[in-house]
Design a protein around this motif. Structure first.
Motif, mmCIF file in Angstrom:
data_model
loop_
_atom_site.group_PDB
_atom_site.id
_atom_site.type_symbol
_atom_site.label_atom_id
_atom_site.label_comp_id
_atom_site.label_asym_id
_atom_site.label_seq_id
_atom_site.Cartn_x
_atom_site.Cartn_y
_atom_site.Cartn_z
ATOM 1 N N THR A 28 0.868 -1.186 0.000
ATOM 2 C CA THR A 28 0.000 0.000 0.000
ATOM 3 C C THR A 28 0.906 1.238 0.000
ATOM 4 O O THR A 28 2.108 1.132 0.288
ATOM 5 C CB THR A 28 -0.868 0.049 1.270
ATOM 6 O OG1 THR A 28 0.026 0.153 2.394
ATOM 7 C CG2 THR A 28 -1.731 -1.203 1.411
ATOM 8 N N LYS A 29 0.297 2.387 -0.294
ATOM 9 C CA LYS A 29 1.107 3.625 -0.278
ATOM 10 C C LYS A 29 1.678 3.873 1.117
ATOM 11 O O LYS A 29 2.806 4.352 1.262
ATOM 12 C CB LYS A 29 0.273 4.810 -0.748
ATOM 13 C CG LYS A 29 0.045 4.743 -2.257
ATOM 14 C CD LYS A 29 -0.169 6.083 -2.912
ATOM 15 C CE LYS A 29 -0.080 5.876 -4.423
ATOM 16 N NZ LYS A 29 -1.017 6.579 -5.239
ATOM 17 N N GLU A 30 0.907 3.525 2.151
ATOM 18 C CA GLU A 30 1.382 3.731 3.530
ATOM 19 C C GLU A 30 2.606 2.844 3.792
ATOM 20 O O GLU A 30 3.588 3.300 4.378
ATOM 21 C CB GLU A 30 0.281 3.385 4.550
ATOM 22 C CG GLU A 30 -0.876 4.367 4.602
ATOM 23 C CD GLU A 30 -1.705 4.390 3.317
ATOM 24 O OE1 GLU A 30 -1.895 3.309 2.707
ATOM 25 O OE2 GLU A 30 -2.146 5.486 2.907
ATOM 26 N N GLN A 31 2.526 1.604 3.370
ATOM 27 C CA GLN A 31 3.669 0.688 3.593
ATOM 28 C C GLN A 31 4.903 1.178 2.837
ATOM 29 O O GLN A 31 6.020 1.122 3.339
ATOM 30 C CB GLN A 31 3.310 -0.730 3.111
ATOM 31 C CG GLN A 31 2.293 -1.426 3.990
ATOM 32 C CD GLN A 31 1.801 -2.730 3.351
ATOM 33 O OE1 GLN A 31 1.562 -2.800 2.146
ATOM 34 N NE2 GLN A 31 1.627 -3.758 4.161
ATOM 35 N N ARG A 36 5.557 4.288 1.983
ATOM 36 C CA ARG A 36 6.067 5.492 2.653
ATOM 37 C C ARG A 36 6.904 5.131 3.876
ATOM 38 O O ARG A 36 7.890 5.779 4.199
ATOM 39 C CB ARG A 36 4.901 6.405 3.048
ATOM 40 C CG ARG A 36 5.006 7.759 2.354
ATOM 41 C CD ARG A 36 3.789 8.604 2.561
ATOM 42 N NE ARG A 36 3.006 8.689 1.352
ATOM 43 C CZ ARG A 36 1.711 8.453 1.252
ATOM 44 N NH1 ARG A 36 1.012 8.091 2.311
ATOM 45 N NH2 ARG A 36 1.095 8.587 0.109
ATOM 46 N N GLU A 37 6.504 4.067 4.562
ATOM 47 C CA GLU A 37 7.255 3.626 5.742
ATOM 48 C C GLU A 37 8.677 3.196 5.347
ATOM 49 O O GLU A 37 9.645 3.525 6.033
ATOM 50 C CB GLU A 37 6.506 2.457 6.400
ATOM 51 C CG GLU A 37 6.869 2.266 7.843
ATOM 52 C CD GLU A 37 6.105 1.091 8.446
ATOM 53 O OE1 GLU A 37 4.912 0.907 8.119
ATOM 54 O OE2 GLU A 37 6.739 0.351 9.231
#
Ligand code: 5GP
Length: 206
Positions: free
Chosen positions: A56-59, A61-62
């Motif tokens: 995902t975009k969140e993963q 970004r992490e």
């Protein structure tokens, strides 16, 4: 000290990179193929962890926040692609060969970090041929073809910054020329970018 080597291969979507890479990796089971992280969704034939790590975009970004990527790029319609750094450093420290399939933005980022990475650009024989390959292979939506071609034009314009240029008009031949580069044989000289500047594909896009 880094003992291994990094092979960076770029080329526009439709240049036949996956076919050529599959052949090279089959010939060299000891090579490490860098599985990229991406936020785009899997295509029907793609296996998570084999073709890509689908995130995902969140993963994603992490990974960026933790500085775990060797390079990354935002590509086409807002999707991110990046190369996990640690596996590459591990392979290099062990004296192995890491193969990266990244776009030119990614290739230049890798070169800044590892200046002796071997860079190879895989070009289609002509722009027309690229268009028909994209239209015929059926995994690119018709409305995305023009943006892929625009991207391809830009990518081909970057080829001069690569050490080697291979035109993929005949897969066996292309694989043989790539093998010569990997083995550092004298005939690899024929594939130096500098010896291939008058190819048709450049007349079309430059
Ligand atoms: P596709 O979506 O067709 O698999 O790939 C689209 C483009 O993204 C290709 O040009 C491919 O080389 C590039 N790409 C794949 N993985 C990476 C990566 O980790 N980093 C960068 N910069 N580009 C990548």
């Amino acid at each position: 000290m880094n003992k291994g080597r990094i092979i960076v291969i770029s080329g526009p979507s439709g240049a036949g990179k996956s076919t050529v890479l599959r052949r090279i990796l089959a010939n060299h089971p000891d090579f490490f193929f860098s599985v990229s992280a991406t936020t785009r969704g899997p295509r029907p034939n793609e296996v998570p962890g084999v073709h890509y790590h689908f995130l995902t975009k969140e993963q994603f970004r992490e990974l960026l926040d933790k500085d775990l990527l060797m390079e990354y790029n935002e590509y086409a319609a807002g999707d991110y692609y990046g190369t996990p750094a640690q596996p590459i450093f591990d392979v290099m420290n062990q004296g192995g060969t890491a193969v990266l399939d990244v776009d030119p933005n990614g290739a230049f980022q890798v070169l800044r970090k590892v200046p002796d990475a071997i860079t190879i650009f895989l070009a289609p024989p002509s722009f027309q041929e690229l268009r028909s390959r994209l239209e015929n292979r059926g995994d690119t939506a018709p409305e995305k073809i023009e943006s892929r071609l625009k991207q391809a034009r830009w990518e081909i314009q970057q080829a001069e910054r690569y050490t080697y240029l291979l035109v993929n008009d005949q897969v066996d031949d292309c694989v043989a020329r790539l093998e010569a580069i990997l083995a550092d044989r004298p005939e690899a000289q024929q594939s130096l970018y500098a010896n291939n500047t008058n190819l048709d594909i450049f007349k079309e896009v430059l």
